[in-house]
Motif scaffolding. Structure first.
Motif, PDB file in Angstrom:
ATOM      1  N   CYS A  43       0.835  -0.994  -0.053  1.00  0.00           N
ATOM      2  CA  CYS A  43       0.072  -0.060  -0.146  1.00  0.00           C
ATOM      3  C   CYS A  43       0.944   1.260  -0.034  1.00  0.00           C
ATOM      4  O   CYS A  43       1.766   1.260   0.919  1.00  0.00           O
ATOM      5  CB  CYS A  43      -0.775  -0.096   1.226  1.00  0.00           C
ATOM      6  SG  CYS A  43      -2.256  -1.250   0.843  1.00  0.00           S
ATOM      7  N   ASN A  81       0.330   1.528  -4.625  1.00  0.00           N
ATOM      8  CA  ASN A  81      -0.620   2.520  -5.165  1.00  0.00           C
ATOM      9  C   ASN A  81      -0.370   3.914  -4.694  1.00  0.00           C
ATOM     10  O   ASN A  81       0.626   3.970  -3.688  1.00  0.00           O
ATOM     11  CB  ASN A  81      -2.046   2.169  -4.675  1.00  0.00           C
ATOM     12  CG  ASN A  81      -2.056   2.350  -3.362  1.00  0.00           C
ATOM     13  OD1 ASN A  81      -1.422   1.616  -2.626  1.00  0.00           O
ATOM     14  ND2 ASN A  81      -3.171   3.113  -2.778  1.00  0.00           N
ATOM     15  N   TRP A 224     -11.967   3.599  -0.122  1.00  0.00           N
ATOM     16  CA  TRP A 224     -10.436   3.157  -0.049  1.00  0.00           C
ATOM     17  C   TRP A 224      -9.881   2.084  -0.330  1.00  0.00           C
ATOM     18  O   TRP A 224      -9.018   1.733  -1.157  1.00  0.00           O
ATOM     19  CB  TRP A 224      -9.985   3.698   1.384  1.00  0.00           C
ATOM     20  CG  TRP A 224      -8.520   3.352   1.853  1.00  0.00           C
ATOM     21  CD1 TRP A 224      -7.386   3.517   0.902  1.00  0.00           C
ATOM     22  CD2 TRP A 224      -7.894   3.321   3.140  1.00  0.00           C
ATOM     23  NE1 TRP A 224      -6.386   3.124   1.659  1.00  0.00           N
ATOM     24  CE2 TRP A 224      -6.694   2.989   3.115  1.00  0.00           C
ATOM     25  CE3 TRP A 224      -8.765   3.113   4.295  1.00  0.00           C
ATOM     26  CZ2 TRP A 224      -5.923   2.775   4.375  1.00  0.00           C
ATOM     27  CZ3 TRP A 224      -7.756   2.819   5.376  1.00  0.00           C
ATOM     28  CH2 TRP A 224      -6.569   2.753   5.484  1.00  0.00           C
ATOM     29  N   CYS A 228      -7.427  -0.272  -3.608  1.00  0.00           N
ATOM     30  CA  CYS A 228      -6.233  -1.308  -3.659  1.00  0.00           C
ATOM     31  C   CYS A 228      -6.594  -2.577  -4.181  1.00  0.00           C
ATOM     32  O   CYS A 228      -5.707  -3.352  -5.091  1.00  0.00           O
ATOM     33  CB  CYS A 228      -5.445  -1.546  -2.209  1.00  0.00           C
ATOM     34  SG  CYS A 228      -4.758   0.059  -1.747  1.00  0.00           S
ATOM     35  N   HIS A 253      -8.188  -1.857   6.635  1.00  0.00           N
ATOM     36  CA  HIS A 253      -8.090  -1.792   5.101  1.00  0.00           C
ATOM     37  C   HIS A 253      -7.775  -3.234   4.457  1.00  0.00           C
ATOM     38  O   HIS A 253      -8.324  -3.634   3.610  1.00  0.00           O
ATOM     39  CB  HIS A 253      -6.599  -0.838   5.008  1.00  0.00           C
ATOM     40  CG  HIS A 253      -6.429  -0.424   3.439  1.00  0.00           C
ATOM     41  ND1 HIS A 253      -7.498   0.041   2.589  1.00  0.00           N
ATOM     42  CD2 HIS A 253      -5.249  -0.544   2.675  1.00  0.00           C
ATOM     43  CE1 HIS A 253      -6.601  -0.078   1.465  1.00  0.00           C
ATOM     44  NE2 HIS A 253      -5.558  -0.243   1.496  1.00  0.00           N
TER      45      HIS A 253
HETATM   46 ZN    ZN Z   1      -3.933  -0.001   0.159  1.00  0.00          ZN
END
Ligand code: ZN
Ligand code: 5CA
Length: 409
Positions: A43, A81, A224, A228, A253
């Motif tokens: 990430c 990302n 969010w 990803c 996440h």
């Molecule tokens: Zn991420």
């Protein structure tokens, strides 16, 4: 987006060892057995207040994963990302009266400079959230068509119940999840949700905020976690080797990302290992944008510190521990760098063969950098006391420290 230039990774004699690494989902070390091309997703930053030492420490850990793989003569397929549109970024731009796209571009450029200076290997695909939107929209539509997503006042939410494996990444109970969800971008208290933990996949356009064409979803912007997932599935596919980030990403996440992908594809797992770096603190608190207690890589570089010393400072703690950035940590690293450089500056020295194996062994064992540093310290001490006359040994040490630790002596 373009990434940053790759520094050279010298080839070493022999072959490195296979990596064993701690996996958050199983709670223990796993022997990764990547194919000839190892696949990793890490990430990336949300581009403001970057790059602080906490960020750098996390990217350092995943740079080492790649160096261990490269030393086993594998190729590495690395994707990262940039969360270049999200609530905190927009809030910061408004607070400071900046255009959010300019803020994101400026901070991403600075991150690239810092990563280059620290000799972090670049991803092959460096993808912004904004550029990923055309790929995100159909994923959200598919989740909705499968019954894994639902609409609430124009916004689209993921239903955590759609994934039978939900909860397996972080292993947390519902109460802990709810607390963390509220802290980390979720909205557990919003009325009308099927489950308070359900995260947003697509946010309908808000007045005064940027929005994009979302086809049947209407105008809006992506959540969010799906960002990803879309990027990882596009460039790596299901079942890639390592999903990486700091420990604050384990929930929600990475938990949510895994569930999105598993609900979408019906396959499990999203990643073979979920690997998390500890949190770096300053003055007793986690270094964080919201607290503002930040030490920036760029500032330390501007103060004249060699980036190789910053890198050694990052290596001086095990990646999984939470640790404090202090002036002493940096001073020790500066001193160590000078000692190592003096030791490799002679044409001959103690044999390097055992040292190369010791560094390899330490890193393969859950990236044990403190042990790797101690091994080089011992070799340097032996050199200091005139402990050997093998011609070319210092050159081998130099190449090993560069290839395996990313430190140019
Ligand atoms: Zn991420
Ligand atoms: N853009 C998202 C990930 S998709 C994000 O979390 N961005 S970030 O800029 O907030 O953080 C970037 C990376 O640095 C994440 O892996 C995060 O876990 C890590 N990180 C943030 N603060 C620290 C810290 N104090 N110590 C160690 N790692 C940190």
């Amino acid at each position: 987006m373009h990434a940053w230039p790759a520094s050279d990774v010298p080839a070493l004699p022999g072959k490195g060892r296979d990596l064993k690494i701690h996996d958050t989902a199983t709670g223990g070390p796993v022997s990764l057995d990547p194919g000839p091309v190892a696949r990793i997703y890490v990430c990336g930053i949300t581009p403001y207040d970057a790059t602080h030492m906490g960020h750098a420490a996390t990217y350092n850990a995943f740079d080492l994963v790649q160096r261990v793989w490269l030393d086993t003569k594998r190729q590495v397929h690395y994707v990262q990302n940039v969360t270049d549109v999200d609530d905190p970024l927009l809030e910061r731009a408004i607070r400071d009266g900046h255009d959010w796209t300019e803020l994101a571009e400026r901070e991403t450029a600075l991150f690239r400079e810092d990563m280059t200076a620290l000799r972090m290997l670049p991803p092959q695909h460096y993808i912004g959230a904004v550029e990923a939107i055309p790929g995100i929209v159909p994923l959200v539509e598919r989740l909705r068509d499968k019954g894994a997503a639902y609409e609430l006042e124009g916004d689209v939410y993921f239903s955590v119940e759609a994934d039978p494996h939900f909860g397996e990444v972080s292993g947390l109970d519902a109460d802990a999840m709810r607390l963390l969800s509220a802290e980390r971008g979720g909205d557990p208290d919003r009325p009308g949700k099927k489950n308070p933990l359900d995260p947003m996949l697509w946010m309908a356009a808000r007045e005064g905020e940027p929005s994009w064409d979302g086809a049947s979803l209407g105008r809006g912007r992506p959540g969010w976690h799906i960002e990803c997932v879309a990027i990882a599935l596009d460039h790596l596919g299901m079942g890639f080797d390592v999903q990486g980030g700091g420990s604050d990403l384990a929930f929600p996440h990475h938990e949510m990302g895994a569930s999105h992908a598993q609900a979408l594809t019906g396959e499990h797992p999203f990643a073979k290992a979920y690997v998390h770096a500890g949190m770096v603190g300053l003055d007793g608190e986690k270094m964080s944008k919201s607290r503002g207690n930040l030490v920036f890589v760029s500032k330390v570089r501007r103060d004249g510190v060699d980036p190789a010393a910053i890198r050694l400072a990052l290596h001086s703690h095990h990646y999984r521990s939470d640790w404090e950035w202090t002036d002493q940590v940096l001073a020790d690293a500066v001193e160590r760098l000078a000692r190592w450089r003096a030791a490799v500056s002679r044409p001959d020295g103690p044999s390097a063969d055992a040292l190369v194996e010791e560094i390899r062994e330490a890193l393969a064992d859950d990236l044990d950098t403190p042990s790797a540093l101690r091994a080089v310290d011992r070799w340097a001490a032996l050199q200091q006391s005139d402990g050997g006359t093998q011609e070319g040994a210092p050159g081998v040490v130099s190449r090993a420290v560069d290839a395996l630790l990313g430190v140019a002596l």
